[in-house]
Design a protein around this motif. Sequence first.
Motif, PDB file in Angstrom:
ATOM      1  N   LYS A  22     -13.908   9.135   9.359  1.00 33.40           N
ATOM      2  CA  LYS A  22     -13.532   8.053  10.269  1.00 33.40           C
ATOM      3  C   LYS A  22     -13.167   6.768   9.541  1.00 33.40           C
ATOM      4  O   LYS A  22     -12.835   5.765  10.158  1.00 33.40           O
ATOM      5  N   TYR A  23     -13.206   6.785   8.222  1.00 32.28           N
ATOM      6  CA  TYR A  23     -12.962   5.586   7.428  1.00 32.28           C
ATOM      7  C   TYR A  23     -11.552   5.554   6.855  1.00 32.28           C
ATOM      8  O   TYR A  23     -11.025   6.580   6.437  1.00 32.28           O
ATOM      9  N   VAL A  24     -10.953   4.366   6.812  1.00 30.81           N
ATOM     10  CA  VAL A  24      -9.644   4.176   6.198  1.00 30.81           C
ATOM     11  C   VAL A  24      -9.863   3.638   4.795  1.00 30.81           C
ATOM     12  O   VAL A  24     -10.675   2.732   4.587  1.00 30.81           O
ATOM     13  N   ARG A  25      -9.150   4.190   3.842  1.00 30.81           N
ATOM     14  CA  ARG A  25      -9.235   3.737   2.460  1.00 30.81           C
ATOM     15  C   ARG A  25      -7.832   3.577   1.903  1.00 30.81           C
ATOM     16  O   ARG A  25      -6.873   4.171   2.387  1.00 30.81           O
ATOM     17  N   TYR A  26      -7.730   2.768   0.851  1.00 34.16           N
ATOM     18  CA  TYR A  26      -6.458   2.488   0.192  1.00 34.16           C
ATOM     19  C   TYR A  26      -6.618   2.732  -1.295  1.00 34.16           C
ATOM     20  O   TYR A  26      -7.589   2.287  -1.902  1.00 34.16           O
ATOM     21  N   ASP A  27      -5.648   3.438  -1.877  1.00 32.85           N
ATOM     22  CA  ASP A  27      -5.644   3.670  -3.316  1.00 32.85           C
ATOM     23  C   ASP A  27      -5.075   2.414  -3.985  1.00 32.85           C
ATOM     24  O   ASP A  27      -3.991   1.957  -3.610  1.00 32.85           O
TER      25      ASP A  27
END
Length: 79
Positions: free
Chosen positions: A56-61
Motif C-alpha cells: 500500500k506504500y508508494v516509493r520513488y527510486d
Amino acid sequence: MSTAREPSDPRATLRAGLPDRYLTPDDIAEIFEVPTETVYQWRRKRTGPPGFRIGKYVRYDPADVRAYVDQRKALDTAA
C-alpha cells in the motif's frame, strides 16, 4: 584505544545529491519544497517523478527522481 562510532543515518548517505534509499512521498515533498498533497496529485496526473507501489506504500527510486529532474531541466532550457 577504540572510539565508539555512532551508527550512520541511512538518509545521510547520498547518491547524486539524493538519499541512497527508496524515497517516500514525504521525502519528495521535502526535496521539491511542495506540500505532500502536491506529490500525490502529480502521481494521479502522471506529471511528477515516477513512483511505484510496495503493497500500500508508494516509493520513488532516487535514480528515477534524478532522471526526472534532468529531463525537466533539459526541457526548460530547450524552450
